[in-house]
Scaffold this active site. Structure first.
Site, PDB file in Angstrom:
ATOM      1  N   ASP A  99       0.656  -0.217   8.531  1.00  0.00           N
ATOM      2  CA  ASP A  99       1.562   0.907   8.800  1.00  0.00           C
ATOM      3  C   ASP A  99       0.771   2.198   8.942  1.00  0.00           C
ATOM      4  OD1 ASP A  99       1.062   0.466   5.944  1.00  0.00           O
ATOM      5  OD2 ASP A  99       2.383   2.171   5.583  1.00  0.00           O
ATOM      6  N   GLU A 163       2.070   0.815   2.991  1.00  0.00           N
ATOM      7  CA  GLU A 163       1.148   1.572   2.143  1.00  0.00           C
ATOM      8  C   GLU A 163       1.466   3.066   2.166  1.00  0.00           C
ATOM      9  OE1 GLU A 163      -2.239   3.879   0.789  1.00  0.00           O
ATOM     10  OE2 GLU A 163      -1.286   3.963   2.745  1.00  0.00           O
TER      11      GLU A 163
END
Ligand code: HXA
Ligand code: PHE
Ligand code: ZN
Ligand code: ZN
Length: 477
Positions: A99, A163
């Protein structure tokens, strides 16, 4: 099984010749998938699914080798288990995330998800944070598998999908799954630091900083309520004024200097000989000079982040109409906690500084600084990183323990190992630091190739059973 690598024997200087075209194409394809994480429950799930399909297509050997299992965890994250030939060796883990933080369309030389190549650089969100690692790890493994490599030591690869918004649904779930299986790790490597070239003022040559801890974090919501009413007859103080004064006090009263009370002491002592006279003497004697040194390095934002718990005002919300006295004003403040401090202490200081009962304080998220990982002759991970850095980045003049000033998914893995290290094998120049989460994030083709080479060598170097007896080396540990 193949023999263990001869660890300290001199190596051939030239690295493996990879297919540059293939490696660049694989990273660019991944950058084009907009895996943006905005809030914990606001992820681009379409892109996350596409990313999963993409890695299956680009790394066929990783997905079809019989000694590698892959699992989807928390719907979008990936866990790979690479079964080594020697079950006696304790496994290790490589961690990364797919991400990315959002990117504005303006401000960039090229659109952030175009993965444009220009003058030897690939531009795009995720080129440094952290698709370079996610794709780089799988790429290195793919190349090894094509050469019929099978590791002796087992290892895990974790690729998180959230994250940037806590890692609770991805990285944390991977950690919990491994823990439920009774897994213990000999070491873990994640993002969070790197090779700094001209980033630390006074140091001329590139130095590798491997973070042995990361700062804690505290996010507070501050709220002030007052009676709404007509703007023609305002009260002496409005919710906006009261809140503005409170956050301004926080900004004007930085947290105490703690330089020299955490692992940054170790870091600067290791780097001391990199400085010219008289700074080398100063850095070797921080017990005496830390008050002086901290006043100098705190002048720049990244220097300041080493010196203290930082205070960042990040959200401010109030008001609905020009002629209405607002009922509510709220703000968010994010503190990154120095390794020598704890959440509770920071909270006390905040209350004393605001010193106004009309400001309601609620905790959004809080955790203490992470434990300090081992750094010595017997620390297997450190010695393997050291060997690999010396091979792949021979111009690096020092390898030192550092502090990660941001937070990473690795913090969810403390039950699996005490040897957590944060190091992105990429050279960062002074102007690269602001590209992370900023405009024009980019990586050079050369640097990305080096990263893959580092991972390619690291996996092989990890096949050693145990460390050879320490011996003299021109490199300082
Ligand atoms: C993702 C970047 C990884 C490593 C950065 C390495 C060196 C950068 C040099 C100095 C540090 C200054 C700013 C970088 C700030 C935070 C990076 C640490 C963790 C990143 C976690 C994340 O946001 O995903
Ligand atoms: N890794 C991100 C997101 C994050 C923030 C705070 C805590 C945990 C994760 C950061 O350091 O900014
Ligand atoms: Zn990030
Ligand atoms: Zn990151």
């Amino acid at each position: 099984p193949p023999p263990a690598p001869t660890f300290w024997a001199p190596r051939a200087a030239a690295g493996p010749a990879f297919d540059e075209q293939e490696l660049v194409r694989a990273l660019r394809g991944a950058i084009k998938i907009p895996t943006v994480a905005f809030l914990r429950k606001q992820l681009n799930t379409t892109a996350l699914i596409e990313f999963g399909k993409y890695i299956q297509k680009v790394f066929p050997a990783v997905f079809s080798t019989e000694f590698i299992q892959h699992e989807v965890v928390g719907e979008y994250s990936y866990l790979f288990t690479v079964q080594g030939s020697d079950p006696q060796l304790m496994p290790y883990m490589l961690l990364a995330h797919m991400d990315v933080v959002p990117a504005s369309e303006e401000g960039w030389k090229f659109p952030p998800f175009s993965a444009e190549e220009d003058e030897g650089y690939i531009y795009g969100r995720g080129t440094l944070d952290n698709k370079n690692s996610a794709i780089g790890i799988l790429q290195a493994l793919e190349f090894l598998l094509r050469r019929n490599y099978r590791p002796r030591r087992s290892f895990y690869i974790g690729i998180g999908h959230d994250e940037e918004v806590s890692g609770l649904d991805g990285g944390k779930q991977i950690a919990m799954l491994l823990q439920a299986r009774g897994v213990k790790l000999s070491f873990l490597l994640d993002e969070g630091s790197g090779i700094l070239d001209g980033v630390i003022e006074g140091i001329k040559s590139p130095v590798a900083l491997i973070a042995v801890t990361e700062k804690g974090s505290l996010t507070l919501n501050l709220t002030v309520r007052s009676d709404p009413g007509h703007s023609s007859a305002p009260p002496k103080e409005t919710s906006i004024g009261i809140l503005a004064a409170a956050v301004s006090r926080l900004e004007k009263n930085p947290m105490p200097r703690l330089f020299g009370y955490g692992p940054e002491l170790m870091m600067f002592e290791h780097l001391a000989s990199e400085f010219a006279f008289p700074l080398n003497i100063v850095m070797k004697n921080l017990w005496l000079f830390s008050p002086l040194v901290s006043r100098i390095i705190e002048r720049k934002p990244t220097g300041n982040s080493m010196v203290r718990t930082t205070t960042a005002l990040t959200v401010f919300k109030a008001g609905i109409k020009f002629n209405v006295i607002p009922h509510l004003a709220s703000a968010a403040v994010n503190f990154r906690i120095h390794p020598a401090q704890k959440v509770a202490e920071v909270l006390e200081i905040v209350k004393d500084t605001i010193d106004d009962d009309r400001v309601e304080i609620t905790v959004i998220e809080a955790f203490d600084p992470l434990p300090i990982s081992p750094w010595d002759d017997q620390a297997l991970g450190v010695q393997i990183f050291r060997r690999t850095i010396m091979d792949v980045f021979p111009h690096v003049s020092s390898i030192a323990p550092g502090i990660c000033i941001g937070n990473t998914d690795s913090r969810h893995f403390t039950n699996l190992t005490d040897a957590i290290y944060r190091f992105n094998p990429v050279v960062f120049k002074a102007d690269d630091v602001s590209r992370i989460h900023g405009w024009n994030e980019r990586i050079s083709v050369k640097d990305y190739e080096k990263q893959v080479e580092f991972l390619f060598q690291l996996i092989q170097n990890s096949d050693i059973d145990k460390l050879p007896k320490p011996h003299l080396s021109t490199h300082e540990l």
